[in-house]
Scaffold this motif. Structure first.
Motif, PDB file in Angstrom:
ATOM      1  N   GLU A   1       0.842  -1.203   0.000  1.00  0.00           N
ATOM      2  CA  GLU A   1       0.000   0.000   0.000  1.00  0.00           C
ATOM      3  C   GLU A   1       0.872   1.245   0.000  1.00  0.00           C
ATOM      4  O   GLU A   1       0.525   2.260  -0.606  1.00  0.00           O
ATOM      5  CB  GLU A   1      -0.931  -0.009   1.218  1.00  0.00           C
ATOM      6  N   THR A   2       1.968   1.182   0.717  1.00  0.00           N
ATOM      7  CA  THR A   2       2.973   2.255   0.694  1.00  0.00           C
ATOM      8  C   THR A   2       4.334   1.575   0.585  1.00  0.00           C
ATOM      9  O   THR A   2       4.445   0.356   0.649  1.00  0.00           O
ATOM     10  CB  THR A   2       2.936   3.102   1.978  1.00  0.00           C
ATOM     11  N   ASN A   3       5.371   2.372   0.429  1.00  0.00           N
ATOM     12  CA  ASN A   3       6.731   1.843   0.430  1.00  0.00           C
ATOM     13  C   ASN A   3       7.444   2.165   1.737  1.00  0.00           C
ATOM     14  O   ASN A   3       8.669   2.294   1.768  1.00  0.00           O
ATOM     15  CB  ASN A   3       7.502   2.401  -0.771  1.00  0.00           C
ATOM     16  N   ASP A   4       6.655   2.253   2.814  1.00  0.00           N
ATOM     17  CA  ASP A   4       7.243   2.524   4.122  1.00  0.00           C
ATOM     18  C   ASP A   4       7.913   1.295   4.718  1.00  0.00           C
ATOM     19  O   ASP A   4       8.759   1.409   5.599  1.00  0.00           O
ATOM     20  CB  ASP A   4       6.177   3.029   5.100  1.00  0.00           C
ATOM     21  N   ARG A   5       7.496   0.131   4.259  1.00  0.00           N
ATOM     22  CA  ARG A   5       8.070  -1.123   4.755  1.00  0.00           C
ATOM     23  C   ARG A   5       8.004  -2.148   3.641  1.00  0.00           C
ATOM     24  O   ARG A   5       7.251  -1.977   2.678  1.00  0.00           O
ATOM     25  CB  ARG A   5       7.313  -1.631   5.983  1.00  0.00           C
ATOM     26  N   PRO A   6       8.787  -3.211   3.730  1.00  0.00           N
ATOM     27  CA  PRO A   6       8.762  -4.230   2.675  1.00  0.00           C
ATOM     28  C   PRO A   6       7.368  -4.805   2.473  1.00  0.00           C
ATOM     29  O   PRO A   6       6.583  -4.934   3.416  1.00  0.00           O
ATOM     30  CB  PRO A   6       9.735  -5.290   3.197  1.00  0.00           C
ATOM     31  N   ALA A   7       7.076  -5.148   1.237  1.00  0.00           N
ATOM     32  CA  ALA A   7       5.773  -5.698   0.888  1.00  0.00           C
ATOM     33  C   ALA A   7       5.623  -7.123   1.409  1.00  0.00           C
ATOM     34  O   ALA A   7       6.600  -7.875   1.489  1.00  0.00           O
ATOM     35  CB  ALA A   7       5.583  -5.679  -0.627  1.00  0.00           C
ATOM     36  N   GLU A   8       4.396  -7.488   1.753  1.00  0.00           N
ATOM     37  CA  GLU A   8       4.121  -8.832   2.235  1.00  0.00           C
ATOM     38  C   GLU A   8       4.505  -9.891   1.209  1.00  0.00           C
ATOM     39  O   GLU A   8       4.832 -11.027   1.567  1.00  0.00           O
ATOM     40  CB  GLU A   8       2.632  -8.963   2.576  1.00  0.00           C
ATOM     41  N   VAL A   9       4.457  -9.537  -0.084  1.00  0.00           N
ATOM     42  CA  VAL A   9       4.736 -10.511  -1.146  1.00  0.00           C
ATOM     43  C   VAL A   9       6.187 -10.468  -1.605  1.00  0.00           C
ATOM     44  O   VAL A   9       6.538 -11.106  -2.602  1.00  0.00           O
ATOM     45  CB  VAL A   9       3.799 -10.296  -2.358  1.00  0.00           C
ATOM     46  N   ALA A  10       7.041  -9.727  -0.900  1.00  0.00           N
ATOM     47  CA  ALA A  10       8.465  -9.692  -1.250  1.00  0.00           C
ATOM     48  C   ALA A  10       9.044 -11.101  -1.152  1.00  0.00           C
ATOM     49  O   ALA A  10       8.719 -11.863  -0.239  1.00  0.00           O
ATOM     50  CB  ALA A  10       9.213  -8.743  -0.323  1.00  0.00           C
ATOM     51  N   PHE A  11       9.915 -11.452  -2.081  1.00  0.00           N
ATOM     52  CA  PHE A  11      10.364 -12.840  -2.176  1.00  0.00           C
ATOM     53  C   PHE A  11      11.026 -13.389  -0.913  1.00  0.00           C
ATOM     54  O   PHE A  11      10.886 -14.587  -0.623  1.00  0.00           O
ATOM     55  CB  PHE A  11      11.265 -13.051  -3.404  1.00  0.00           C
ATOM     56  N   PRO A  12      11.753 -12.575  -0.108  1.00  0.00           N
ATOM     57  CA  PRO A  12      12.322 -13.177   1.116  1.00  0.00           C
ATOM     58  C   PRO A  12      11.234 -13.693   2.061  1.00  0.00           C
ATOM     59  O   PRO A  12      11.413 -14.735   2.706  1.00  0.00           O
ATOM     60  CB  PRO A  12      13.112 -12.022   1.732  1.00  0.00           C
ATOM     61  N   TYR A  13      10.111 -12.962   2.145  1.00  0.00           N
ATOM     62  CA  TYR A  13       9.016 -13.438   2.988  1.00  0.00           C
ATOM     63  C   TYR A  13       8.418 -14.729   2.442  1.00  0.00           C
ATOM     64  O   TYR A  13       8.029 -15.623   3.197  1.00  0.00           O
ATOM     65  CB  TYR A  13       7.928 -12.371   3.093  1.00  0.00           C
ATOM     66  N   LEU A  14       8.326 -14.832   1.109  1.00  0.00           N
ATOM     67  CA  LEU A  14       7.795 -16.052   0.504  1.00  0.00           C
ATOM     68  C   LEU A  14       8.723 -17.232   0.782  1.00  0.00           C
ATOM     69  O   LEU A  14       8.259 -18.344   1.060  1.00  0.00           O
ATOM     70  CB  LEU A  14       7.618 -15.857  -1.004  1.00  0.00           C
ATOM     71  N   ILE A  15      10.032 -16.992   0.709  1.00  0.00           N
ATOM     72  CA  ILE A  15      10.990 -18.041   1.069  1.00  0.00           C
ATOM     73  C   ILE A  15      10.799 -18.442   2.529  1.00  0.00           C
ATOM     74  O   ILE A  15      10.759 -19.630   2.875  1.00  0.00           O
ATOM     75  CB  ILE A  15      12.436 -17.565   0.826  1.00  0.00           C
ATOM     76  N   GLY A  16      10.652 -17.439   3.392  1.00  0.00           N
ATOM     77  CA  GLY A  16      10.472 -17.713   4.811  1.00  0.00           C
ATOM     78  C   GLY A  16       9.218 -18.506   5.099  1.00  0.00           C
ATOM     79  O   GLY A  16       9.225 -19.410   5.948  1.00  0.00           O
ATOM     80  N   ASP A  17       8.140 -18.197   4.384  1.00  0.00           N
ATOM     81  CA  ASP A  17       6.889 -18.934   4.579  1.00  0.00           C
ATOM     82  C   ASP A  17       7.063 -20.400   4.216  1.00  0.00           C
ATOM     83  O   ASP A  17       6.607 -21.297   4.925  1.00  0.00           O
ATOM     84  CB  ASP A  17       5.771 -18.319   3.728  1.00  0.00           C
TER      85      ASP A  17
END
Length: 251
Positions: A50-66
């Motif tokens: 929604e903003t670029n204040d923090r990394p996006a939920e769909v950023a690839f590191p989060y997907l790897i972590g999931d």
């Protein structure tokens, strides 16, 4: 074509640089092991939240972590080039501590160095397409990016023996963009240098974003932008998981 190049370079450099934003702390799950993602706006998931204040939920590191049940810390900063990352790894206590405690590290840097070369070559060529290409080659040959990258990995290795996955640079330009063909002339040699650097270190694997994206920018790159779409982030996650020898679970 030179006029089109000038317009595209000016617009896309602005998009690439963005505005440096706050770094993200641990996120997603409470696995015992952790992933630290270093780099620029690509692991940040720029322009996908929604903003670029923090990394996006769909950023690839989060997907790897999931998929791998890892705690994830994204230390990607929009606009960063290889010298910025090297400086942080040398002197930023937050970065050094995070890397020291990491069990896995991803490294995605160099795209902005390449875009800067395009911008500088365009400015100096005065609209001469042949000179533009010559200047790109000269600037690549004289670039500090490869030395900075090698020095960054050396610094990471001094802090941790965690496996590192280094991403190659994908072509960020849509197929109809004249810069797409130009980038395809130079990115293979850039990525070959990345591969040589990775091979010179212990336990550094390559994630080949260049071939994974191929000519599918319409699907994997945001329109009028150079950053990955959500689908592009999934591709980056998949090749990262493969490089770490994790299994990819499609959501």
């Amino acid at each position: 074509m030179s006029k089109m190049i000038k317009i595209f370079v000016a617009a896309l450099i602005a998009l690439a640089l963005g505005t440096p934003t706050a770094l993200a702390d641990s996120h997603h799950g409470h696995g015992k092991e952790s992933l630290v993602a270093l780099g620029d706006s690509i692991p940040f998931g720029y322009n996908l939240g929604e903003t670029n204040d923090r990394p996006a939920e769909v950023a690839f590191p989060y997907l790897i972590g999931d998929d791998a049940d890892l705690r994830v810390r994204i230390l990607g900063v929009p606009g960063w080039q290889t010298d910025d990352l090297l400086t942080a790894l040398d002197s930023n206590k937050k970065f050094r501590k995070a890397v020291h405690h990491a069990d896995y590290v991803t490294l995605n840097i160099g795209s902005n160095d390449f875009l800067e070369i395009l911008r500088a070559a365009n400015a100096e060529s005065g609209g001469n397409s042949e000179l533009f290409l010559t200047l790109i080659q000269q600037k690549l040959a004289n670039s500090d990016a490869f030395d900075n990258l090698a020095a960054s990995i050396h610094e990471i290795r001094s802090l941790t023996d965690a496996p590192i996955v280094l991403y190659t640079i994908y072509n960020p330009f849509q197929a109809a963009d004249p810069l797409h063909q130009i980038s395809d002339q130079y990115l293979p040699q850039i990525n070959a240098a990345f591969a040589e650097i990775a091979n010179s270190f212990h336990d550094v694997e390559l994630a080949d974003a260049y071939h994974a994206f191929g000519n599918n920018q319409a699907e994997y790159v945001l329109p009028q932008d150079i950053h990955p779409t959500a689908a592009g982030q999934e591709v980056l996650a998949e090749i990262g998981l493969e490089a770490f020898c994790f299994d990819f679970v499609e959501n």
